[in-house]
Enzyme design. Structure first.
Site, PDB file in Angstrom:
ATOM      1  NE  ARG A  88     -12.408   3.918  -6.488  1.00  0.00           N
ATOM      2  CZ  ARG A  88     -13.304   4.856  -6.807  1.00  0.00           C
ATOM      3  NH1 ARG A  88     -14.101   4.693  -7.840  1.00  0.00           N
ATOM      4  NH2 ARG A  88     -13.412   5.948  -6.065  1.00  0.00           N
ATOM      5  CG  ASP A 148     -17.355   5.776  -1.667  1.00  0.00           C
ATOM      6  OD1 ASP A 148     -16.307   6.352  -2.013  1.00  0.00           O
ATOM      7  OD2 ASP A 148     -17.575   4.568  -1.892  1.00  0.00           O
ATOM      8  NE  ARG A 151     -13.360  11.067  -1.875  1.00  0.00           N
ATOM      9  CZ  ARG A 151     -12.626  10.092  -2.380  1.00  0.00           C
ATOM     10  NH1 ARG A 151     -13.197   9.094  -3.023  1.00  0.00           N
ATOM     11  NH2 ARG A 151     -11.300  10.115  -2.251  1.00  0.00           N
ATOM     12  CG  HIS A 175     -14.798   2.289  -3.378  1.00  0.00           C
ATOM     13  ND1 HIS A 175     -15.185   3.548  -2.965  1.00  0.00           N
ATOM     14  CD2 HIS A 175     -13.459   2.376  -3.589  1.00  0.00           C
ATOM     15  CE1 HIS A 175     -14.133   4.337  -2.916  1.00  0.00           C
ATOM     16  NE2 HIS A 175     -13.075   3.656  -3.305  1.00  0.00           N
TER      17      HIS A 175
HETATM   18  N1  LIG Z   1     -10.788   1.707  -0.924  1.00  0.00           N
HETATM   19  C1  LIG Z   1     -10.590   3.017  -1.005  1.00  0.00           C
HETATM   20  O1  LIG Z   1     -11.481   3.808  -0.636  1.00  0.00           O
HETATM   21  C2  LIG Z   1      -9.303   3.556  -1.510  1.00  0.00           C
HETATM   22  C3  LIG Z   1      -8.406   2.710  -2.121  1.00  0.00           C
HETATM   23  N2  LIG Z   1      -7.202   3.179  -2.560  1.00  0.00           N
HETATM   24  C4  LIG Z   1      -6.285   2.183  -3.119  1.00  0.00           C
HETATM   25  O2  LIG Z   1      -5.250   1.940  -2.173  1.00  0.00           O
HETATM   26  C5  LIG Z   1      -4.085   1.484  -2.842  1.00  0.00           C
HETATM   27  C6  LIG Z   1      -2.871   2.271  -2.374  1.00  0.00           C
HETATM   28  O3  LIG Z   1      -2.940   3.615  -2.816  1.00  0.00           O
HETATM   29  P1  LIG Z   1      -1.738   4.642  -2.488  1.00  0.00           P
HETATM   30  O4  LIG Z   1      -1.345   4.510  -1.070  1.00  0.00           O
HETATM   31  O5  LIG Z   1      -2.130   5.949  -3.010  1.00  0.00           O
HETATM   32  O6  LIG Z   1      -0.563   4.028  -3.397  1.00  0.00           O
HETATM   33  P2  LIG Z   1       1.015   4.192  -3.178  1.00  0.00           P
HETATM   34  O7  LIG Z   1       1.671   3.816  -4.458  1.00  0.00           O
HETATM   35  O8  LIG Z   1       1.315   5.537  -2.603  1.00  0.00           O
HETATM   36  O9  LIG Z   1       1.354   3.106  -2.060  1.00  0.00           O
HETATM   37  C7  LIG Z   1       1.240   1.740  -2.268  1.00  0.00           C
HETATM   38  C8  LIG Z   1       2.405   1.065  -1.543  1.00  0.00           C
HETATM   39  O10 LIG Z   1       2.235  -0.360  -1.638  1.00  0.00           O
HETATM   40  C9  LIG Z   1       3.548  -0.897  -1.673  1.00  0.00           C
HETATM   41  N3  LIG Z   1       3.517  -2.279  -2.128  1.00  0.00           N
HETATM   42  C10 LIG Z   1       3.373  -2.738  -3.396  1.00  0.00           C
HETATM   43  N4  LIG Z   1       3.408  -4.088  -3.405  1.00  0.00           N
HETATM   44  C11 LIG Z   1       3.570  -4.492  -2.126  1.00  0.00           C
HETATM   45  C12 LIG Z   1       3.658  -5.748  -1.491  1.00  0.00           C
HETATM   46  N5  LIG Z   1       3.603  -6.882  -2.171  1.00  0.00           N
HETATM   47  N6  LIG Z   1       3.823  -5.774  -0.150  1.00  0.00           N
HETATM   48  C13 LIG Z   1       3.890  -4.629   0.564  1.00  0.00           C
HETATM   49  N7  LIG Z   1       3.812  -3.397   0.017  1.00  0.00           N
HETATM   50  C14 LIG Z   1       3.650  -3.331  -1.310  1.00  0.00           C
HETATM   51  C15 LIG Z   1       4.315   0.049  -2.579  1.00  0.00           C
HETATM   52  O11 LIG Z   1       5.718  -0.093  -2.438  1.00  0.00           O
HETATM   53  C16 LIG Z   1       3.781   1.402  -2.139  1.00  0.00           C
HETATM   54  O12 LIG Z   1       4.614   1.991  -1.161  1.00  0.00           O
HETATM   55  C17 LIG Z   1      -4.402   1.629  -4.341  1.00  0.00           C
HETATM   56  O13 LIG Z   1      -4.783   0.378  -4.868  1.00  0.00           O
HETATM   57  C18 LIG Z   1      -5.562   2.604  -4.363  1.00  0.00           C
HETATM   58  O14 LIG Z   1      -6.350   2.459  -5.527  1.00  0.00           O
HETATM   59  C19 LIG Z   1      -6.845   4.480  -2.426  1.00  0.00           C
HETATM   60  C20 LIG Z   1      -7.721   5.369  -1.844  1.00  0.00           C
HETATM   61  C21 LIG Z   1      -9.018   4.990  -1.350  1.00  0.00           C
HETATM   62  O1  LIG Z   2     -10.180   6.932  -6.695  1.00  0.00           O
HETATM   63  C1  LIG Z   2      -9.357   6.019  -6.479  1.00  0.00           C
HETATM   64  O2  LIG Z   2      -8.834   5.316  -7.349  1.00  0.00           O
HETATM   65  C2  LIG Z   2      -8.976   5.757  -5.057  1.00  0.00           C
HETATM   66  C3  LIG Z   2     -10.210   5.534  -4.301  1.00  0.00           C
HETATM   67  O3  LIG Z   2     -10.749   4.458  -4.273  1.00  0.00           O
HETATM   68  C4  LIG Z   2     -10.876   6.741  -3.793  1.00  0.00           C
HETATM   69  O4  LIG Z   2     -10.226   7.760  -3.525  1.00  0.00           O
HETATM   70  O5  LIG Z   2     -12.100   6.666  -3.647  1.00  0.00           O
END
Ligand SMILES: NC(=O)C1=CN([C@@H]2O[C@H](COP(=O)(O)OP(=O)(O)OC[C@H]3O[C@@H](n4cnc5c(N)ncnc54)[C@H](O)[C@@H]3O)[C@@H](O)[C@H]2O)C=CC1
Ligand SMILES: O=C([O-])CC(=O)C(=O)O
Length: 308
Positions: A88, A148, A151, A175
């Site tokens: 990450r 987490d 999970r 995380h």
């Molecule tokens: N904290 C957590 O537990 C988790 C964090 N994540 C994180 O969440 C983020 C998103 O993941 P996904 O939805 O799978 O990615 P994704 O690629 O499906 O969606 C991200 C979206 O953000 C948009 N985007 C990019 N720059 C932008 C901006 N300046 N303004 C508005 N929209 C913008 C993109 O066009 C895209 O549609 C990633 O960084 C991922 O690592 C994902 C899962 C869990």
């Molecule tokens: O694994 C990743 O990169 C996205 C995330 O944070 C999660 O699913 O826990």
């Protein structure tokens, strides 16, 4: 209750869907930088309203933050997800710029907003939102520990041969693949310590599988997960919107709690209408304290990469 979700990708759309299905918010605004993408996701989701029986109005906007004005809660999911083999932390180069811009835009139109940060590396992005917006610390919440912990409960339920609803457990710390601290000592099956049912060795395996939960799914899916992340975010949004006073592990700015300061990291907090209403300090064993300390060092190292 108006909720903005920035990033209408996998996690943002899943989060909007769960919020709508739970039917507690009057309005969800999806924002994305890709032309017409958020509008399309909003329309698709709205066409499930009669099927799923919700009244939440979902709209989309291509980077027009005037549509987000007066939001009570905003969720930041914009940014790139990792690919198999990545950590990450490697996402910081692109995501820091996006999170900085998005959080500035949000507070221009909603100065009272509570922000939930999802984009990775999440603990560092949460710290960045503090530095960028200057919002009070109760109004900035990083989502990681809720996912987490879900999970952890899934892996515990597997090991115990019990339904996840019979199991309780919590993950604190950063995380990240190495920084999570699953509190195996405190995990229970219907109030009984899980150590009564499974060996120490099996429990250690559960903890290790939990820590790499995100990486495991990224390897299987080719990108990171979205259903459980979306559901976890919707749980935090609901706790705030409905003033539930529930405890979740969330990334929050620490100021001496757990002997840590000047970083955001996952610890148990009470979530209610004022966002983080209390940081709950539980008694950790010496081994757990050492793991949290090590995790904090990792988060601080990543924070050091920010250009503040
Ligand atoms: N904290 C957590 O537990 C988790 C964090 N994540 C994180 O969440 C983020 C998103 O993941 P996904 O939805 O799978 O990615 P994704 O690629 O499906 O969606 C991200 C979206 O953000 C948009 N985007 C990019 N720059 C932008 C901006 N300046 N303004 C508005 N929209 C913008 C993109 O066009 C895209 O549609 C990633 O960084 C991922 O690592 C994902 C899962 C869990
Ligand atoms: O694994 C990743 O990169 C996205 C995330 O944070 C999660 O699913 O826990």
């Amino acid at each position: 209750m108006k909720v903005t979700v920035v990033g209408a990708g996998a996690v943002g759309a899943s989060c909007a869907e769960y919020i709508a299905i739970k039917n507690f918010a009057s309005e969800v605004v999806l924002v994305d930088i890709k032309e017409n993408f958020a509008e399309g996701k909003a329309m698709d989701l709205m066409q499930t309203a009669s099927l799923n029986g919700f009244d939440t109005k979902i709209t989309g906007s291509t980077n027009d933050y005037s549509k987000t004005a007066g939001s009570d809660i905003a969720v930041i999911t914009s940014g790139i997800p990792r690919k198999p083999g990545m950590t990450r932390e490697e996402l910081i180069g692109i995501n820091a710029g996006i999170v900085k811009e998005v959080s500035s835009n949000l507070i221009k139109h909603s100065p009272e907003v509570t922000i939930i940060v999802v984009s990775n590396p999440m603990d560092t992005m949460t710290y960045l939102v503090h530095k960028t917006t200057g919002l009070p610390k109760n109004k900035i919440i990083g989502m990681g520990g809720a996912l987490d912990s879900a999970r952890f409960k899934y892996r515990l339920s597997e090991a115990l041969g019990a339904p996840a609803s019979d199991v309780d457990g919590m993950v604190i710390g950063g995380h990240s693949d190495t920084g999570m601290v699953p509190l195996t000592r405190l995990a229970t099956r219907n109030s009984v310590p899980v150590s009564e049912f499974i060996s120490e060795e099996r429990l250690s395996q559960v903890a290790e599988d939990t820590k790499v939960g995100g990486a495991t799914l990224t390897k299987m899916l080719g990108t990171s997960a979205w259903y459980a992340p979306g559901a976890a975010v919707s749980g935090l949004v609901q706790a705030i919107a409905c003033d539930q006073k529930k405890i979740f592990p969330c990334s929050t700015l620490l100021d001496g709690e757990y002997g840590l300061s000047d970083l955001c990291i996952g610890v148990p907090v009470v979530l209610g209408k004022d966002g983080i209403e209390k940081i709950v300090e539980i008694d950790l064993s010496d081994a757990e304290k050492a793991k949290l300390q090590e995790s904090a060092e990792g988060v601080k190292k990543t924070n050091g990469l920010l250009e503040l």
